[in-house]
Write a protein that holds these residues in place. Structure first.
Motif, PDB file in Angstrom:
ATOM      1  N   HIS A 223      10.842  60.153  10.198  1.00  0.00           N
ATOM      2  CA  HIS A 223       9.718  59.852  11.089  1.00  0.00           C
ATOM      3  C   HIS A 223       8.930  61.121  11.407  1.00  0.00           C
ATOM      4  N   LEU A 224       9.622  62.224  11.717  1.00  0.00           N
ATOM      5  CA  LEU A 224       8.931  63.473  12.026  1.00  0.00           C
ATOM      6  C   LEU A 224       8.153  63.990  10.832  1.00  0.00           C
ATOM      7  N   ALA A 225       8.750  63.888   9.651  1.00  0.00           N
ATOM      8  CA  ALA A 225       8.081  64.386   8.450  1.00  0.00           C
ATOM      9  C   ALA A 225       6.863  63.544   8.094  1.00  0.00           C
ATOM     10  N   LYS A 226       6.997  62.235   8.202  1.00  0.00           N
ATOM     11  CA  LYS A 226       5.918  61.339   7.786  1.00  0.00           C
ATOM     12  C   LYS A 226       4.811  61.240   8.824  1.00  0.00           C
ATOM     13  N   THR A 227       5.191  61.144  10.098  1.00  0.00           N
ATOM     14  CA  THR A 227       4.212  60.881  11.153  1.00  0.00           C
ATOM     15  C   THR A 227       3.711  62.152  11.824  1.00  0.00           C
ATOM     16  N   HIS A 228       4.555  63.165  11.892  1.00  0.00           N
ATOM     17  CA  HIS A 228       4.200  64.365  12.654  1.00  0.00           C
ATOM     18  C   HIS A 228       4.265  65.630  11.813  1.00  0.00           C
ATOM     19  N   ASP A 229       4.216  65.484  10.515  1.00  0.00           N
ATOM     20  CA  ASP A 229       4.148  66.622   9.591  1.00  0.00           C
ATOM     21  C   ASP A 229       5.317  67.580   9.805  1.00  0.00           C
ATOM     22  N   GLY A 230       6.499  67.015  10.012  1.00  0.00           N
ATOM     23  CA  GLY A 230       7.689  67.839  10.169  1.00  0.00           C
ATOM     24  C   GLY A 230       7.666  68.717  11.398  1.00  0.00           C
ATOM     25  N   ALA A 231       7.220  68.195  12.521  1.00  0.00           N
ATOM     26  CA  ALA A 231       7.036  68.980  13.741  1.00  0.00           C
ATOM     27  C   ALA A 231       8.281  69.778  14.096  1.00  0.00           C
ATOM     28  N   VAL A 232       8.057  71.002  14.542  1.00  0.00           N
ATOM     29  CA  VAL A 232       9.161  71.858  14.948  1.00  0.00           C
ATOM     30  C   VAL A 232       9.196  72.053  16.459  1.00  0.00           C
ATOM     31  N   GLY A 233       8.086  71.809  17.144  1.00  0.00           N
ATOM     32  CA  GLY A 233       8.059  71.880  18.600  1.00  0.00           C
ATOM     33  C   GLY A 233       7.980  73.297  19.126  1.00  0.00           C
ATOM     34  N   ALA A 234       7.683  73.390  20.383  1.00  0.00           N
ATOM     35  CA  ALA A 234       7.595  74.685  21.068  1.00  0.00           C
ATOM     36  C   ALA A 234       8.726  74.803  22.078  1.00  0.00           C
ATOM     37  N   HIS A 235       9.017  76.034  22.475  1.00  0.00           N
ATOM     38  CA  HIS A 235      10.045  76.265  23.484  1.00  0.00           C
ATOM     39  C   HIS A 235       9.466  75.899  24.846  1.00  0.00           C
ATOM     40  N   GLU A 236       9.755  74.702  25.290  1.00  0.00           N
ATOM     41  CA  GLU A 236       9.172  74.180  26.525  1.00  0.00           C
ATOM     42  C   GLU A 236      10.169  74.317  27.673  1.00  0.00           C
ATOM     43  N   ALA A 237       9.769  74.997  28.712  1.00  0.00           N
ATOM     44  CA  ALA A 237      10.603  75.122  29.900  1.00  0.00           C
ATOM     45  C   ALA A 237       9.972  74.424  31.094  1.00  0.00           C
ATOM     46  N   ARG A 238       8.670  74.119  30.977  1.00  0.00           N
ATOM     47  CA  ARG A 238       7.988  73.466  32.096  1.00  0.00           C
ATOM     48  C   ARG A 238       6.891  72.567  31.558  1.00  0.00           C
ATOM     49  N   TRP A 239       6.516  71.595  32.383  1.00  0.00           N
ATOM     50  CA  TRP A 239       5.522  70.620  31.966  1.00  0.00           C
ATOM     51  C   TRP A 239       4.520  70.427  33.077  1.00  0.00           C
ATOM     52  N   GLY A 240       3.310  70.082  32.701  1.00  0.00           N
ATOM     53  CA  GLY A 240       2.247  69.950  33.688  1.00  0.00           C
ATOM     54  C   GLY A 240       1.640  68.564  33.716  1.00  0.00           C
ATOM     55  N   GLY A 241       1.070  68.216  34.874  1.00  0.00           N
ATOM     56  CA  GLY A 241       0.402  66.934  35.035  1.00  0.00           C
ATOM     57  C   GLY A 241      -0.149  66.820  36.441  1.00  0.00           C
ATOM     58  N   PRO A 242      -0.945  65.803  36.698  1.00  0.00           N
ATOM     59  CA  PRO A 242      -1.495  65.614  38.048  1.00  0.00           C
ATOM     60  C   PRO A 242      -0.391  65.309  39.055  1.00  0.00           C
ATOM     61  N   GLU A 243      -0.437  66.003  40.201  1.00  0.00           N
ATOM     62  CA  GLU A 243       0.563  65.773  41.237  1.00  0.00           C
ATOM     63  C   GLU A 243      -0.095  65.154  42.464  1.00  0.00           C
ATOM     64  N   ARG A 244       0.734  64.572  43.342  1.00  0.00           N
ATOM     65  CA  ARG A 244       0.224  63.845  44.498  1.00  0.00           C
ATOM     66  C   ARG A 244       0.732  64.408  45.824  1.00  0.00           C
ATOM     67  N   VAL A 245       1.591  65.412  45.751  1.00  0.00           N
ATOM     68  CA  VAL A 245       2.128  65.985  46.980  1.00  0.00           C
ATOM     69  C   VAL A 245       1.033  66.720  47.743  1.00  0.00           C
ATOM     70  N   GLY A 246       0.177  67.452  47.009  1.00  0.00           N
ATOM     71  CA  GLY A 246      -0.872  68.237  47.648  1.00  0.00           C
ATOM     72  C   GLY A 246      -1.816  67.405  48.481  1.00  0.00           C
ATOM     73  N   SER A 247      -2.152  66.209  48.013  1.00  0.00           N
ATOM     74  CA  SER A 247      -3.077  65.359  48.771  1.00  0.00           C
ATOM     75  C   SER A 247      -2.443  64.876  50.066  1.00  0.00           C
ATOM     76  N   ARG A 248      -1.132  64.647  50.054  1.00  0.00           N
ATOM     77  CA  ARG A 248      -0.452  64.211  51.272  1.00  0.00           C
ATOM     78  C   ARG A 248      -0.428  65.333  52.315  1.00  0.00           C
ATOM     79  N   TRP A 249      -0.166  66.562  51.862  1.00  0.00           N
ATOM     80  CA  TRP A 249      -0.191  67.701  52.778  1.00  0.00           C
ATOM     81  C   TRP A 249      -1.602  67.931  53.313  1.00  0.00           C
ATOM     82  N   LEU A 250      -2.596  67.778  52.439  1.00  0.00           N
ATOM     83  CA  LEU A 250      -3.985  67.945  52.873  1.00  0.00           C
ATOM     84  C   LEU A 250      -4.327  66.940  53.968  1.00  0.00           C
ATOM     85  N   LEU A 251      -3.918  65.701  53.770  1.00  0.00           N
ATOM     86  CA  LEU A 251      -4.210  64.664  54.752  1.00  0.00           C
ATOM     87  C   LEU A 251      -3.548  64.979  56.096  1.00  0.00           C
ATOM     88  N   VAL A 252      -2.289  65.407  56.058  1.00  0.00           N
ATOM     89  CA  VAL A 252      -1.566  65.723  57.293  1.00  0.00           C
ATOM     90  C   VAL A 252      -2.235  66.878  58.029  1.00  0.00           C
TER      91      VAL A 252
END
Length: 234
Positions: free
Chosen positions: A36-65
């Motif tokens: 599957h990796l070879a056919k669909t993702h060109d033999g992906a090897v990946g990166a050394h991932e230690a953290r991930w990012g995305g939209p968070e919702r904690v900040g808006s709650r603190w802002l409101l308070v």
């Protein structure tokens, strides 16, 4: 170890069982992951991932308070000063109204606050509020998985001319708990997380979500939890 390397190790341990693809999150039989990796993702090897990012919702709650506390303080000052100032009253009302609008928009999934999540052998850390604050789990004692919900306008107004809202399903969540603290990770497409892993508890439907990851990073989180022994393959 990269996410792809973790997935390959998992696939080698369970060739007859489905494993999540580290690139597209699709469920793939362990023996077929390399193909599957070879056919669909060109033999992906990946990166050394230690953290991930995305939209968070904690900040808006603190802002409101914080803003509501400031507005309350302005109201108390105006009431006790004996010299009401319309500028303070109107300004506090405007800022409080804006904070409520921002909080509501984030609660409906608008990505206004960027967040970062890290999971390693020492626990988990969520950085929120534009990196100014963090929530740390010194240990991950329990994982809870359930359905993520959001309130959306129904489009139907009631007798009071206000618009009602309805709760809709918006994917799933994985919640990490350490003592009394918790980090709830949302993914719009949680895939086969329930059928892939053991060692978690079923959670109730939740609307209070902390950070949203895309499916690829949600798989990376699962594999990181597996590597540290928090989750185990079914």
């Amino acid at each position: 170890m990269t996410t792809v390397e973790r997935a390959r190790r998992l696939a080698s341990e369970r060739p007859d069982r489905p494993v999540p693809c580290p690139e597209c999150a699709a469920q793939v039989k362990g023996a077929n992951l390399e193909r599957h990796l070879a056919k669909t993702h060109d033999g992906a090897v990946g990166a050394h991932e230690a953290r991930w990012g995305g939209p968070e919702r904690v900040g808006s709650r603190w802002l409101l308070v914080l803003v509501l506390a400031a507005a309350t303080g302005a109201a108390v000052y105006t009431a006790t000063s004996g010299d009401p100032d319309d500028r303070i009253i109107l300004g506090a009302a405007a800022v409080a109204s804006l904070a409520i609008v921002v909080w509501g928009a984030v609660a409906w999934g608008v990505p206004l606050f960027p967040g970062r999540l890290r999971v390693d052998e020492s626990g988990a850390v969520l950085r929120h509020s534009f990196g100014l604050a963090r929530r740390r789990l010194s240990s991950i004692d329990k994982v809870v998985i359930g359905t993520a919900m959001e309130s959306r306008p129904s489009g139907n107004s009631g007798n009071d001319d206000s618009y009602a809202s309805v709760d809709v399903r918006v994917g799933g969540y994985l919640q990490m708990r350490g003592g009394r603290r918790q980090i709830t990770v949302h993914c719009p497409s949680a895939g086969g997380v329930r059928s892939t892993w053991a060692g978690w508890e079923q959670g109730k439907k939740r609307k209070r979500l902390d950070i949203t990851l895309d499916p690829r990073e949600f798989v990376a989180l699962q594999l990181a939890l597996w590597e540290r022994g928090t989750l185990s393959p079914r």
